[in-house]
Write a protein that holds these residues in place. Structure first.
Motif, short mmCIF file in Angstrom:
data_model
loop_
_atom_site.label_atom_id
_atom_site.label_comp_id
_atom_site.label_asym_id
_atom_site.label_seq_id
_atom_site.Cartn_x
_atom_site.Cartn_y
_atom_site.Cartn_z
N ALA A 386 -41.38 42.39 -23.37
CA ALA A 386 -40.59 43.48 -23.93
C ALA A 386 -39.60 43.00 -24.98
O ALA A 386 -39.27 43.73 -25.92
N ASP A 387 -39.10 41.75 -24.82
CA ASP A 387 -38.10 41.24 -25.77
C ASP A 387 -38.73 40.39 -26.86
O ASP A 387 -38.02 39.76 -27.65
N ALA A 388 -40.07 40.35 -26.94
CA ALA A 388 -40.74 39.60 -28.01
C ALA A 388 -40.72 40.42 -29.29
O ALA A 388 -40.59 41.65 -29.27
N ALA A 389 -40.86 39.75 -30.41
CA ALA A 389 -40.86 40.42 -31.71
C ALA A 389 -42.17 41.21 -31.87
O ALA A 389 -42.37 42.23 -31.24
N SER A 390 -43.07 40.75 -32.72
CA SER A 390 -44.34 41.46 -32.96
C SER A 390 -45.51 40.55 -32.66
O SER A 390 -45.44 39.33 -32.86
N TRP A 391 -46.59 41.15 -32.21
CA TRP A 391 -47.85 40.44 -32.00
C TRP A 391 -48.93 41.03 -32.90
O TRP A 391 -49.01 42.25 -33.06
N ILE A 392 -49.75 40.14 -33.44
CA ILE A 392 -51.01 40.54 -34.07
C ILE A 392 -52.11 39.81 -33.32
O ILE A 392 -52.04 38.59 -33.14
N VAL A 393 -53.12 40.54 -32.87
CA VAL A 393 -54.27 39.91 -32.22
C VAL A 393 -55.51 40.22 -33.05
O VAL A 393 -55.64 41.31 -33.60
N THR A 394 -56.43 39.26 -33.13
CA THR A 394 -57.56 39.38 -34.07
C THR A 394 -58.90 39.11 -33.39
O THR A 394 -59.61 38.16 -33.72
N PRO A 395 -59.31 39.94 -32.44
CA PRO A 395 -60.54 39.67 -31.69
C PRO A 395 -61.80 40.12 -32.42
O PRO A 395 -61.80 41.13 -33.14
N HIS A 396 -62.90 39.40 -32.22
CA HIS A 396 -64.21 39.94 -32.56
C HIS A 396 -64.64 40.84 -31.40
O HIS A 396 -63.96 40.90 -30.36
N PRO A 397 -65.75 41.59 -31.52
CA PRO A 397 -66.09 42.57 -30.47
C PRO A 397 -66.16 41.99 -29.06
O PRO A 397 -65.70 42.63 -28.10
N GLY A 398 -66.72 40.80 -28.90
CA GLY A 398 -66.80 40.21 -27.56
C GLY A 398 -65.42 39.91 -26.99
O GLY A 398 -65.15 40.14 -25.80
N GLU A 399 -64.54 39.37 -27.83
CA GLU A 399 -63.17 39.08 -27.38
C GLU A 399 -62.42 40.36 -27.05
O GLU A 399 -61.65 40.42 -26.09
N LEU A 400 -62.65 41.41 -27.85
CA LEU A 400 -61.98 42.69 -27.60
C LEU A 400 -62.40 43.25 -26.25
O LEU A 400 -61.57 43.76 -25.49
N SER A 401 -63.68 43.14 -25.94
CA SER A 401 -64.17 43.63 -24.66
C SER A 401 -63.51 42.90 -23.50
O SER A 401 -63.15 43.51 -22.48
N LYS A 402 -63.33 41.59 -23.65
CA LYS A 402 -62.67 40.82 -22.59
C LYS A 402 -61.19 41.18 -22.47
O LYS A 402 -60.63 41.22 -21.37
N LEU A 403 -60.55 41.45 -23.60
CA LEU A 403 -59.14 41.81 -23.57
C LEU A 403 -58.92 43.15 -22.87
O LEU A 403 -57.90 43.37 -22.21
N THR A 404 -59.86 44.06 -23.02
CA THR A 404 -59.69 45.39 -22.46
C THR A 404 -60.27 45.52 -21.06
O THR A 404 -59.99 46.50 -20.36
N LYS A 405 -61.12 44.55 -20.67
CA LYS A 405 -61.85 44.63 -19.39
C LYS A 405 -62.69 45.92 -19.34
O LYS A 405 -63.02 46.43 -18.27
N ASP A 406 -63.03 46.42 -20.51
CA ASP A 406 -63.73 47.71 -20.60
C ASP A 406 -64.76 47.62 -21.72
O ASP A 406 -64.41 47.75 -22.89
N PRO A 407 -66.04 47.42 -21.39
CA PRO A 407 -67.05 47.28 -22.44
C PRO A 407 -67.25 48.56 -23.22
O PRO A 407 -67.02 49.66 -22.72
N PHE A 408 -67.67 48.42 -24.47
CA PHE A 408 -67.97 49.57 -25.32
C PHE A 408 -69.30 49.31 -25.99
O PHE A 408 -69.71 48.16 -26.17
N SER A 409 -69.99 50.36 -26.35
CA SER A 409 -71.37 50.21 -26.82
C SER A 409 -71.56 50.46 -28.31
O SER A 409 -72.62 50.15 -28.85
N ASP A 410 -70.57 51.04 -28.97
CA ASP A 410 -70.76 51.34 -30.39
C ASP A 410 -69.43 51.34 -31.13
O ASP A 410 -68.37 51.17 -30.53
N GLY A 411 -69.52 51.53 -32.44
CA GLY A 411 -68.33 51.47 -33.27
C GLY A 411 -67.33 52.58 -32.99
O GLY A 411 -66.12 52.38 -33.08
#
Length: 510
Positions: A386-411
C-alpha cells in the motif's frame, strides 16, 4: 489516463457503447437516425468514388436492418455517378427497418425520375440471385448484418458470405464485416473477408482482437455527428498521431536525466540483462546501473562498457540471493532512481526468496519483468504494498495467466483480465502479445493496432522492458512510459531489421 489524451476517433467501442452513443444522439441531442444514416452512407460513397473504375457495376448484398440502409445510401450516390447497381436482399424487402425502407424509397425515386442515373436491379432472395447467370460485377458492398450479431450466421447468410469470399472481387463492408463479432473479434461461423471496412461513429473493439485483423482489411472511420460529451469508452487504439513525444531539458549533470537500476542476470542468462541495459541506455537516461551477482560480473564488463556495474555477494555467487537484499537496497538509496527487476535473474530458490522480500520492502517505482514475474506469481495472493510508489508489470500471455491464476482463451478475455487486474492491483500492466494491451490503474486500456507479437519472443521483451524503464526514469508517468515503449521499442526492432513485421501506420480517417 494521466498525461495522455486520446482523440475520439481512436476510441474502440463495444456494440453496446456504439448503440448507446447512437441512441443518445438521436433522443437527447436531436439528430435523427435517418440523418446519421445519410452521413454514414454519403461518406462511404465519397471515398468509393475516388477508387472505383468508371461505369463499374456493384452488387449490394443487404439484410433488413440499418446496415442495409447504409448500403442503400451508398448505392443512391453511386448510381448518380454512373455505377450500375444490383441490390440483393437476402431476406426480401418486407419488414425493412424504418430508415432502411425510407432510403429504399429514395433510391427508387432516383431510378424513376433521373434518366441519367445508372441502372438498378432488385433481387428479393438468395435463390433468385442463384438463378441468374452471366452477370459481371466489379465490386461488392456488404450490407448484410451489423454490430448486433451475437450468434453464428444461419441460412442464406452463410451461403452469401461463402460465395462472396470465393470471388476475386473487392469487397467493401458497411460498419463491420458480416459475421465478425463486434466486441470479441471472433468469426461467427463464417465472416466476410473485406478489402475495406467503412465503420461509422467509432471504431469497433473486435477489429483489433482475434480474427478482426483478417476480416476488416483497411479500416476507414466515417465520423458521425455524435457530440463529444455523449461519447464514452474505456478502450483505445494506440497510434503515434496522438502520443506527444516528450521534450527533456538539457541535463547539467549526468544524473539529472535520471537513474535506472536494472537488477538482472544469472549464470547462463546474461544476455537478457545486456539487451535491457543497452535498450535503456539508448534512450538517453542519465545513468543505467546494472546490479548483478558478482560471479557473472566479467561478462558484463566485457559487453557493457558504458553501463555502471554494481556487483553484489561473493565471487562464486552466480544468482541473486536473499542475503544480497540489504546490499542492493543500500546501492539504490545512494542515488534514488527507478528499478527494473527481472531480466535473466533465473528461478533458483534463492532468487525466489530474494524477489519475495524485495517486492515487500522496496517502496519506489518498480518495473517487474521476465523471471521476476514468475517469482511474483508464486505468491498465493500477491499485492503491491500500500505504501509503495508505482508498479509496471510486463507479462506475456503465459505469465499473465500465472499472475491471475485464471486462464483465458482469447484476446477478448485477455483484455478483460488486463482491465480487471490493473485496476484491482493498482498497477500499470503491459500484456505482450497480439495485440499488446496496456492496462491502467483506472481500468482504461490501450490496444496496439499493429503486429507486436515479437515482444513475446525471447529477447524482444528485454528490449521493451529497457525502453519502458528508460521513459519512466526520464519523468513520464507509468502509462505513458508503456505507450512510448511499445511505439519506440517496435520501431527500434523494425529499423534494425530483426523482424519482418510492418511498422505502425496512422489509421485512416474520413
Amino acid at each position: 489516463m494521466k498525461a495522455l489524451s486520446v482523440p475520439h476517433h481512436y476510441y474502440l467501442c463495444t456494440a453496446e457503447q456504439s448503440q448507446q452513443m447512437d441512441k443518445a444522439t438521436i433522443e437527447q441531442f436531436g439528430i435523427d437516425g435517418f440523418t446519421l444514416m445519410e452521413v454514414a452512407g454519403s461518406s462511404t460513397a465519397k471515398d468509393l468514388l475516388t477508387e472505383l473504375p468508371a461505369d463499374s457495376h456493384g452488387l449490394y448484398i443487404c439484410g433488413k436492418g440499418n446496415n442495409a440502409g447504409d448500403a442503400l445510401v451508398v448505392a443512391r450516390y453511386l448510381i448518380q455517378h454512373g455505377h450500375d447497381a444490383t441490390l440483393l436482399f437476402i431476406s426480401g424487402t418486407e419488414d425493412l427497418s424504418a430508415d432502411t425502407e425510407k432510403n429504399f424509397d429514395l433510391l427508387r425515386k432516383i431510378t424513376e425520375n433521373d434518366s441519367a442515373a445508372a441502372s438498378v436491379s432488385i433481387l428479393e432472395s438468395w435463390a433468385e440471385f442463384e438463378d441468374i447467370n452471366g452477370v459481371a460485377y466489379d465490386f461488392i458492398v456488404d450490407g448484410m448484418l451489423g454490430t448486433g450479431l451475437n450468434s453464428d450466421l444461419r441460412g442464406d447468410y452463410v451461403k452469401a458470405v461463402a460465395w462472396t469470399n470465393e470471388t476475386d472481387l473487392p469487397v467493401y463492408s458497411i460498419d463491420i464485416p458480416t459475421g465478425l463479432h463486434s466486441d470479441s473479434g471472433h468469426i461467427m461461423g463464417d465472416a466476410i473477408q473485406a478489402e475495406k471496412t467503412y465503420t461509422f461513429g467509432t471504431k469497433k473493439r473486435g477489429f483489433y482482437l482475434e480474427d478482426g485483423y483478417s476480416c476488416t482489411g483497411k479500416i476507414l472511420l466515417c465520423e458521425l455527428p455524435f457530440p463529444n460529451y455523449l461519447k464514452s469508452c474505456n478502450t483505445f487504439l494506440l497510434d503515434r498521431s496522438w502520443v506527444k513525444e516528450p521534450q527533456y531539458p538539457p541535463a547539467k549533470h549526468k544524473y539529472d536525466a535520471g537513474v535506472l537500476y536494472i537488477i538482472a542476470g544469472s549464470e547462463g542468462l546474461t544476455g537478457a540483462a545486456i539487451l535491457a541495459a543497452r535498450s535503456a541506455w539508448a534512450e538517453g537516461v542519465g545513468a543505467v546501473i546494472l546490479v548483478c551477482p558478482r560471479g557473472i560480473l566479467p561478462i558484463f564488463e566485457n559487453n557493457l562498457p558504458q553501463i555502471i556495474k554494481k556487483p553484489v555477494g561473493m565471487k562464486d555467487d552466480t544468482c541473486l540471493k536473499e542475503e544480497h537484499l540489504e546490499q542492493i537496497v543500500q546501492i539504490i538509496e545512494e542515488r534514488p532512481g527507478d528499478v527494473l527487476l527481472g531480466p535473466g535473474i533465473g528461478r533458483e530458490p534463492d532468487t525466489l526468496a530474494f524477489c519475495t522480500s524485495f517486492f515487500a520492502q522496496y517502496k519506489g517505482n518498480l518495473l517487474i519483468d521476465a523471471d521476476a514475474l514468475w517469482c511474483l506469481a508464486q505468491q498465493e495472493d500477491w499485492q503491491k504494498p500500500a505504501d509503495a510508489a508505482s508498479w509496471i508489470v510486463t507479462p506475456h500471455p503465459g505469465e499473465l495467466s500465472k499472475l491471475t491464476k485464471d486462464p483465458f482463451s482469447d484476446g477478448s478475455q485477455r483484455l478483460d483480465v488486463v482491465r480487471k487486474l490493473s485496476k484491482e492491483k493498482d498497477i500499470t500492466l503491459v500484456s505482450k502479445g497480439f495485440p499488446s494491451i496496456i492496462g491502467t490503474r483506472t481500468g482504461k486500456c490501450v490496444l496496439t493496432g499493429y503486429d507486436t507479437r515479437m515482444f513475446a519472443r525471447a529477447g524482444f521483451g528485454d528490449v521493451l522492458a529497457g525502453k519502458i524503464g528508460a521513459y519512466w526514469t526520464l519523468g513520464n508517468p507509468a502509462a505513458k512510459s508503456a505507450v512510448l515503449g511499445l511505439l519506440n521499442g517496435y520501431d527500434k526492432i523494425y529499423r534494425d531489421k530483426t523482424t519482418t513485421h510492418r511498422s505502425p501506420e496512422p489509421n485512416d480517417l474520413i
